[in-house]
Write an enzyme that holds these catalytic residues in place. Structure first.
Site, PDB file in Angstrom:
ATOM      1  CB  SER A   1      20.162  31.123  60.119  1.00  0.00           C
ATOM      2  OG  SER A   1      20.056  32.339  59.402  1.00  0.00           O
TER       3      SER A   1
ATOM      4  CG  HIS B   1      15.745  29.788  59.523  1.00  0.00           C
ATOM      5  ND1 HIS B   1      14.440  29.540  59.881  1.00  0.00           N
ATOM      6  CD2 HIS B   1      15.973  31.096  59.799  1.00  0.00           C
ATOM      7  CE1 HIS B   1      13.895  30.648  60.354  1.00  0.00           C
ATOM      8  NE2 HIS B   1      14.805  31.612  60.318  1.00  0.00           N
TER       9      HIS B   1
ATOM     10  CG  ASP C   1      16.989  34.459  59.299  1.00  0.00           C
ATOM     11  OD1 ASP C   1      15.884  34.285  59.850  1.00  0.00           O
ATOM     12  OD2 ASP C   1      18.043  33.943  59.706  1.00  0.00           O
TER      13      ASP C   1
ATOM     14  CG  MET D   1      16.227  40.204  57.788  1.00  0.00           C
ATOM     15  SD  MET D   1      17.616  40.582  58.889  1.00  0.00           S
ATOM     16  CE  MET D   1      17.838  39.000  59.700  1.00  0.00           C
TER      17      MET D   1
ATOM     18  CG  HIS E   1      11.809  34.212  59.947  1.00  0.00           C
ATOM     19  ND1 HIS E   1      12.642  34.345  61.036  1.00  0.00           N
ATOM     20  CD2 HIS E   1      10.722  34.990  60.215  1.00  0.00           C
ATOM     21  CE1 HIS E   1      12.089  35.161  61.913  1.00  0.00           C
ATOM     22  NE2 HIS E   1      10.926  35.576  61.429  1.00  0.00           N
TER      23      HIS E   1
ATOM     24  CG  MET F   1      12.205  38.582  60.226  1.00  0.00           C
ATOM     25  SD  MET F   1      13.822  38.398  61.010  1.00  0.00           S
ATOM     26  CE  MET F   1      14.567  37.217  59.876  1.00  0.00           C
TER      27      MET F   1
ATOM     28  CG  MET G   1      11.397  36.466  66.312  1.00  0.00           C
ATOM     29  SD  MET G   1      12.604  35.667  65.229  1.00  0.00           S
ATOM     30  CE  MET G   1      14.060  36.702  65.472  1.00  0.00           C
TER      31      MET G   1
ATOM     32  N   GLY H   1      16.662  41.180  63.062  1.00  0.00           N
ATOM     33  CA  GLY H   1      17.379  42.149  62.241  1.00  0.00           C
ATOM     34  C   GLY H   1      18.839  41.822  62.047  1.00  0.00           C
TER      35      GLY H   1
ATOM     36  CG  ASP I   1      15.300  32.930  64.182  1.00  0.00           C
ATOM     37  OD1 ASP I   1      16.527  33.035  64.396  1.00  0.00           O
ATOM     38  OD2 ASP I   1      14.776  33.273  63.108  1.00  0.00           O
ATOM     39  N   GLY I   2      17.172  32.805  67.467  1.00  0.00           N
ATOM     40  CA  GLY I   2      17.922  33.882  68.093  1.00  0.00           C
ATOM     41  C   GLY I   2      18.746  33.432  69.275  1.00  0.00           C
ATOM     42  N   GLY I   3      20.056  33.501  69.128  1.00  0.00           N
ATOM     43  CA  GLY I   3      20.936  33.188  70.244  1.00  0.00           C
ATOM     44  C   GLY I   3      20.967  31.729  70.644  1.00  0.00           C
TER      45      GLY I   3
ATOM     46  CB  SER J   1      27.209  32.726  64.737  1.00  0.00           C
ATOM     47  OG  SER J   1      26.397  32.930  65.887  1.00  0.00           O
TER      48      SER J   1
END
Length: 224
Positions: free
Chosen positions: A7, A32, A34, A36, A65, A67, A136, A141, A171-173, A194
């Site tokens: 991302s 990816h 994101d 927002m 993506h 959002m 997710m 966010g 997606d996430g963590g 990250s």
């Protein structure tokens, strides 16, 4: 093969083009993006103009993506900006079937996303219209959040319904510790921000490759 989709939310905003080229050279499968809006989620990131600007630097696949809410008025702009896949949230409007039809009509592959509190059943009626379901595993966010393990059964359920032809994206963590259970449950696309970009830079991109290989190594232990 499982796709790793870094991302760019975690990259150097002043060097998007160079960052994309660097992370692709280090083994990224997709890029990816994101998007927002500060309304559907509590942050503001990129618009169609940014996607158009980075498109010439993306040699793999641009995974956009959205959002945002509403979604439909912006589909054409993101398609024209070069998105290969456009993913909309099932929670973002009352007519997800119409939204997915519009994404396909714009010439893009269609994705649908589920927030952590939304059950898999919410997208079952539209699985025939989608190429990808994005699960997710954090509340959308912000980057850098912790993985929500209670979302794992949702992945397995979607794989059962969608069969082998459906991309299931997480997606996430996502990182080396969480990649294995996601793939074990049926995921085949892992978004990592990250976890990929940490420790590296355009001038020192080798950590990107090391981070991607660490995720792949964790996945490979699944079959060991």
């Amino acid at each position: 093969m499982v796709k790793i989709a870094p991302s760019i939310l975690a990259s150097d905003f002043a060097n998007f083009g160079a960052e994309i080229e660097a992370v692709e050279a280090q083994g990224a499968d997709w890029i990816h993006v994101d998007v927002m809006d500060g309304h559907f989620v509590p942050n503001i990131t990129f618009g169609p103009e940014t996607c158009a600007a980075i498109r010439p630097h993306v040699k793999t696949l641009m995974d956009v993506h959205l959002m945002i809410a509403p979604v439909d008025p912006y589909i054409e702009a993101f398609a024209k900006a070069g998105a290969d896949i456009i993913t909309a949230h099932v929670e973002a409007g009352p007519h997800i079937h119409r939204t997915l039809q519009a994404i396909r009509a714009a010439g893009c592959r269609a994705g649908v996303a589920l927030n952590p509190g939304t059950p898999a059943e919410a997208v079952r009626p539209v699985l025939d219209l989608v190429d990808l379901v994005c699960v997710m595993t954090v509340n959308p966010g912000f980057g850098g959040q912790s993985f929500i393990e209670s979302c794992l059964p949702k992945i397995s359920q979607l794989r059962e319904w969608g069969g082998p032809g459906l991309h299931i994206e997480i997606d996430g963590g996502v990182g080396p510790k969480t990649a294995k259970p996601c793939v074990d449950a049926g995921a085949d696309v892992l978004v990592a921000g990250s976890a990929v970009f940490k420790g590296g830079s355009v001038s020192n991109p080798s950590p990107y490759g090391e981070n991607i290989r660490a995720i792949r190594t964790a996945i490979d232990t699944l079959a060991a």
